[in-house]
Design an enzyme around this catalytic site. Structure first.
Site, PDB file in Angstrom:
ATOM      1  CG  ASN A 123      -1.863  -1.186   1.236  1.00  9.48           C
ATOM      2  OD1 ASN A 123      -2.486  -1.516   0.226  1.00  9.48           O
ATOM      3  ND2 ASN A 123      -1.950  -1.860   2.372  1.00  9.48           N
ATOM      4  NE  ARG A 175       3.614  -0.879   4.575  1.00  2.00           N
ATOM      5  CZ  ARG A 175       3.030   0.256   4.950  1.00  2.00           C
ATOM      6  NH1 ARG A 175       3.346   0.809   6.122  1.00  2.00           N
ATOM      7  NH2 ARG A 175       2.139   0.839   4.181  1.00  2.00           N
ATOM      8  CE  LYS A 217       2.563  -5.447  -5.350  1.00  5.01           C
ATOM      9  NZ  LYS A 217       2.590  -4.146  -4.719  1.00  5.01           N
ATOM     10  N   PRO A 234       3.311 -10.563 -10.314  1.00  7.03           N
ATOM     11  CG  PRO A 234       5.186  -9.606  -9.346  1.00  7.03           C
ATOM     12  CD  PRO A 234       4.734 -10.301 -10.587  1.00  7.03           C
ATOM     13  CG  ASP A 236       0.892  -3.040  -9.374  1.00  7.33           C
ATOM     14  OD1 ASP A 236       0.468  -3.530 -10.460  1.00  7.33           O
ATOM     15  OD2 ASP A 236       1.645  -2.052  -9.340  1.00  7.33           O
ATOM     16  CD  GLN A 255     -19.454  -5.478 -18.663  1.00  9.77           C
ATOM     17  OE1 GLN A 255     -19.703  -6.337 -19.450  1.00  9.77           O
ATOM     18  NE2 GLN A 255     -18.937  -4.337 -19.022  1.00  9.77           N
ATOM     19  CD  GLN A 280       4.536  -7.421 -13.379  1.00  8.38           C
ATOM     20  OE1 GLN A 280       5.724  -7.362 -13.696  1.00  8.38           O
ATOM     21  NE2 GLN A 280       4.082  -6.957 -12.242  1.00  8.38           N
TER      22      GLN A 280
END
Length: 293
Positions: A123, A175, A217, A234, A236, A255, A280
Site C-alpha cells: 500500500n 508493517r 503479491k 505480481p 498490483d 461484468q 508483466q
C-alpha cells in the site's frame, strides 16, 4: 570504476529503467550514477551506451544482478508465440508497451533483502518505499565501507531484535510487527530461503505466504525478483487496471466484478507463457508515462 562492455547479444539494455521501475527500492540516482545495496555490498553503477561502470561487485555478480544472462530473443519470441497461439494474432497493445520498455531486465536480488523490501512495499508508492528502506538501513543496518553513513541490510537476527517502536520510526507503520516476526522466523530457520529456492513456483509461493506480512503479491514479487521464477506475475493496481481494460474479455468473469488475484496471474501465464513475469514488467514499466483511464 570497473568496466563491463556489453556485447550485441546483451543489447538493448536500459539500466535506468531496470532500477527505477519498482522492482528494487532504496537505490538513489545522482546524475547518471546509481548507488544502492545488493547482497550485503554498497554498489555504484552507471551506463554509457554499451558500457557498464561499476564498483562493489565482481563482474559475474553484476551480470547476474542485472539479468544480463537472460536470453531476451528467446524470451520475447516465447511471449509472442504464446500470444499468437492464444489470440490467433499479434497483440498490438503489448507490442506498443514492449517497444517502450524492451531494454528492461528482471534483476536478481538477494532473497532476504528482496523479502524485507516487499513486505515494506504494501500500500505504498515507490518513493515512500525507498524512503522506508533507507530509514531501516540507517536505523538497523550494518555500517559498511569507508563512509560510516552507508549501511547494508540487517541480518534476520538483528532485525528480529528490533523493537516495534524503533521500526515505526522508519515509517513502517503496521508493517513493523510483520518485519520482526518474519525476521525471527528466518533467523530460527536459517535454511528456509535456500529451501524455497529449490521449490517449483506454486509450492514456493505457498511456503513464502506462511511468513507474516507476505500475501500473494509480495510472494510473487520475491519469486520473480529474487528466485528466478519468471512465470510469477505480481498483480498490483497498475497491472489489474491493464488486465481489466485490455484482457478481461478473455476471462470468464461477470461484468463489473473484481477479478480475483489468482485469476489474473493464471491468465497471464496462459496468455504470455512461461515468461509471463517479463511480460508483466514490459507492461508495467511505462506506468509513469501513461494514465490508466
Amino acid at each position: 570504476m570497473k568496466l563491463l562492455k556489453l556485447s550485441e547479444k546483451k543489447l538493448p539494455f536500459d539500466l535506468d529503467l531496470s532500477l527505477s521501475c519498482g522492482q528494487i527500492f532504496g537505490w538513489k540516482r545522482d546524475g547518471d550514477t546509481w548507488k544502492g545495496v545488493h547482497d550485503g555490498s554498497i554498489v555504484t553503477i552507471r551506463q554509457k551506451e554499451n558500457l557498464i561502470y561499476y564498483e562493489g561487485l565482481t563482474k559475474n555478480q553484476v551480470i547476474r544482478f542485472l539479468g544480463l544472462e537472460d536470453p531476451m530473443d528467446e524470451i520475447i519470441g516465447s511471449i509472442r508465440n504464446h500470444i499468437i497461439s492464444y489470440n490467433h494474432e499479434p497483440d498490438q497493445f503489448f507490442e506498443e508497451k514492449y517497444a517502450r520498455s524492451e531494454g528492461i531486465r528482471i534483476l536478481r536480488q538477494n532473497p532476504w533483502e528482496c523479502l524485507v523490501s516487499f513486505i515494506c512495499s504494501a500500500n505504498s508508492n515507490v518513493r515512500t518505499i525507498s524512503r522506508r528502506i533507507s530509514l531501516i538501513l540507517e536505523e538497523t543496518g550494518t555500517s559498511c565501507g569507508i563512509n560510516s553513513n552507508e549501511h547494508v541490510f540487517p541480518d534476520p537476527g538483528r532485525l528480529a531484535g528490533c523493537s516495534e517502536t524503533g521500526l515505526r520510526r522508519c515509517l513502517t507503520g503496521y508493517r513493523a510487527p510483520y518485519l520482526i516476526k518474519t525476521a525471527a522466523f528466518i533467523s530460527s530457520h536459517p535454511g528456509f530461503l535456500d529451501q524455497v529456492k529449490e521449490m517449483e513456483y506454486k509450492t514456493a509461493k505457498e511456503a513464502l505466504m506462511v511468513l507474516p506480512g507476505v500475501g500473494p503479491k509480495v510472494a510473487d514479487c520475491v519469486l520473480l525478483f529474487a528466485f528466478n521464477h519468471l512465470n510469477a506475475v505480481p498483480v498490483d493496481t497498475r497491472i489489474r487496471s491493464i488486465v481489466e481494460k485490455h484482457y478481461a474479455v478473455h476471462m470468464k468473469v461477470s461484468q463489473g466484478r473484481k477479478i480475483p488475484y489468482d485469476t489474473i496471474g493464471n491468465f497471464c501465464r496462459e496468455y504470455f507463457g512461461p515468461y509471463a513475469g517479463y511480460a508483466q514488467q514490459f507492461l508495467y514499466a511505462t506506468r509513469d508515462s501513461e494514465k490508466i483511464k
